[in-house]
Design a protein around this motif. Structure first.
Motif, PDB file in Angstrom:
ATOM      1  N   THR A 185       2.800  -9.446   3.522  1.00  0.00           N
ATOM      2  CA  THR A 185       3.727 -10.328   4.240  1.00  0.00           C
ATOM      3  C   THR A 185       4.635 -11.052   3.248  1.00  0.00           C
ATOM      4  OG1 THR A 185       2.127 -10.641   6.008  1.00  0.00           O
ATOM      5  CG2 THR A 185       3.861 -12.291   5.840  1.00  0.00           C
ATOM      6  N   PHE A 230      -7.767  -2.975   5.096  1.00  0.00           N
ATOM      7  CA  PHE A 230      -7.151  -4.105   4.387  1.00  0.00           C
ATOM      8  C   PHE A 230      -7.951  -5.380   4.605  1.00  0.00           C
ATOM      9  CE2 PHE A 230      -3.142  -1.612   5.319  1.00  0.00           C
ATOM     10  CZ  PHE A 230      -2.894  -1.252   4.010  1.00  0.00           C
ATOM     11  N   ASN A 231      -8.055  -6.215   3.566  1.00  0.00           N
ATOM     12  CA  ASN A 231      -8.593  -7.557   3.786  1.00  0.00           C
ATOM     13  C   ASN A 231      -7.421  -8.529   3.958  1.00  0.00           C
ATOM     14  OD1 ASN A 231      -7.709  -8.471   1.237  1.00  0.00           O
ATOM     15  ND2 ASN A 231      -9.616  -7.854   0.233  1.00  0.00           N
ATOM     16  N   LEU A 232      -7.754  -9.786   4.224  1.00  0.00           N
ATOM     17  CA  LEU A 232      -6.696 -10.747   4.539  1.00  0.00           C
ATOM     18  C   LEU A 232      -5.765 -10.991   3.346  1.00  0.00           C
ATOM     19  CD1 LEU A 232      -5.565 -12.508   6.764  1.00  0.00           C
ATOM     20  CD2 LEU A 232      -7.175 -14.311   6.100  1.00  0.00           C
ATOM     21  N   ALA A 233      -6.311 -10.935   2.123  1.00  0.00           N
ATOM     22  CA  ALA A 233      -5.454 -11.107   0.929  1.00  0.00           C
ATOM     23  C   ALA A 233      -4.411  -9.997   0.881  1.00  0.00           C
ATOM     24  CB  ALA A 233      -6.307 -11.106  -0.339  1.00  0.00           C
ATOM     25  N   HIS A 234      -4.843  -8.754   1.139  1.00  0.00           N
ATOM     26  CA  HIS A 234      -3.890  -7.633   1.132  1.00  0.00           C
ATOM     27  C   HIS A 234      -2.779  -7.873   2.165  1.00  0.00           C
ATOM     28  CE1 HIS A 234      -7.659  -5.042  -0.005  1.00  0.00           C
ATOM     29  NE2 HIS A 234      -7.193  -5.696  -1.055  1.00  0.00           N
ATOM     30  N   LEU A 235      -3.201  -8.246   3.364  1.00  0.00           N
ATOM     31  CA  LEU A 235      -2.224  -8.426   4.449  1.00  0.00           C
ATOM     32  C   LEU A 235      -1.266  -9.575   4.129  1.00  0.00           C
ATOM     33  CD1 LEU A 235      -4.705  -7.910   7.408  1.00  0.00           C
ATOM     34  CD2 LEU A 235      -2.845  -6.368   6.759  1.00  0.00           C
ATOM     35  N   ARG A 236      -1.806 -10.652   3.580  1.00  0.00           N
ATOM     36  CA  ARG A 236      -0.938 -11.801   3.242  1.00  0.00           C
ATOM     37  C   ARG A 236       0.029 -11.433   2.121  1.00  0.00           C
ATOM     38  NH1 ARG A 236      -5.504 -16.340   4.179  1.00  0.00           N
ATOM     39  NH2 ARG A 236      -4.860 -16.858   6.291  1.00  0.00           N
ATOM     40  N   ASN A 237      -0.469 -10.655   1.152  1.00  0.00           N
ATOM     41  CA  ASN A 237       0.417 -10.246   0.052  1.00  0.00           C
ATOM     42  C   ASN A 237       1.535  -9.330   0.553  1.00  0.00           C
ATOM     43  OD1 ASN A 237      -0.954 -11.775  -1.825  1.00  0.00           O
ATOM     44  ND2 ASN A 237      -2.337 -10.107  -2.430  1.00  0.00           N
TER      45      ASN A 237
END
Ligand SMILES: Cc1cc2nc3c(=O)[nH]c(=O)nc-3n(C[C@H](O)[C@H](O)[C@H](O)COP(=O)(O)O)c2cc1C
Length: 207
Positions: free
Chosen positions: A151, A142-149
């Motif tokens: 969340t 996962f990249n940070l965009a995936h993780l933030r989405n």
């Protein structure tokens, strides 16, 4: 199977159990297809199917089934372009929605409330009506965009359910792994008796 049309825009009938199943372009189309098969076997739940263009690519590549084969598994099939469909409105009662598998693109659309196709719109409606939304997100790593989405969707009440296989039940086949995940997802909708056996505990553990 009915093809959805304005004529099928029924008023809310809470007595009718309904689930929206969407298949998007992540690998793992088998999860959505098996979900439809299990729901059909259980009976009593009207299924509304949505498949994105990339979802179709993956279904054909991974499962070699035709559109007709897939459509026959659902009660109602909607085009992802049909933003005037029943399921685009909160007044059409459903038990919720499962996106299986869920691509990072669809996850992003849901996380940002874009409603840019009927999959994202139906998910948006599911969240605004405080109904259950389960996303079988599939990507690695996962990249940070995936993780933030993920969340963001969790903060809005959605359930992020990556289809990760379990090994504690000692699966003998891929089918058993898929069935286990499908059963755990459907358990979240309290559909009949629990489909996956509860963990009995390890005898003697902790001694
Ligand atoms: C064979 C194949 C496998 C793919 N697997 C994934 C995946 O596992 N996860 C993901 O987020 N995108 C995956 N993609 C990319 C998505 O299909 C692509 O981002 C697409 O725009 C998603 O659109 P949708 O969400 O409308 O289906 C895959 C694409 C192909 C062709």
């Amino acid at each position: 199977m009915n093809t959805a049309s304005p004529a099928s825009s029924a008023v809310a009938r809470p007595a009718q159990r309904r689930l929206i199943i969407a298949i998007t372009g992540a690998t793992g189309a088998i999860y959505g297809v098996r979900m439809l098969d299990v729901l059909r076997r259980l009976g009593g739940v009207e299924t509304h199917l949505l498949v994105s263009a990339a979802g179709w690519l993956n279904i054909q590549h991974e499962l070699q089934i035709t559109k007709d084969d897939l459509h026959a598994r659902a009660d109602v099939v909607h085009s992802v372009r049909d933003v005037g469909a029943t399921i685009a409105s909160g007044s059409f009662a459903t038990d919720g929605m499962i996106v299986a598998p869920c691509s990072m693109k669809t996850l992003a659309s849901v996380a940002h409330g874009l409603s840019d196709n009927l999959i994202a719109r139906a998910a948006d409606v599911t969240l605004k009506e405080r109904r259950r939304l389960v996303l079988l997100v599939r990507e690695t790593p996962f990249n940070l965009a995936h993780l933030r989405n993920m969340t963001a969707v969790t903060e809005m009440g959605g359930v992020i359910f990556p289809p990760l296989p379990a090994f504690y039940n000692q699966p003998a086949s891929i089918d058993e792994m898929v069935d286990h995940t499908v059963a755990r997802v459907l358990d979240l909708f309290a559909l009949g008796p629990a489909l996956s056996p509860a963990w009995p505990g390890l005898r003697g553990s902790g001694e």
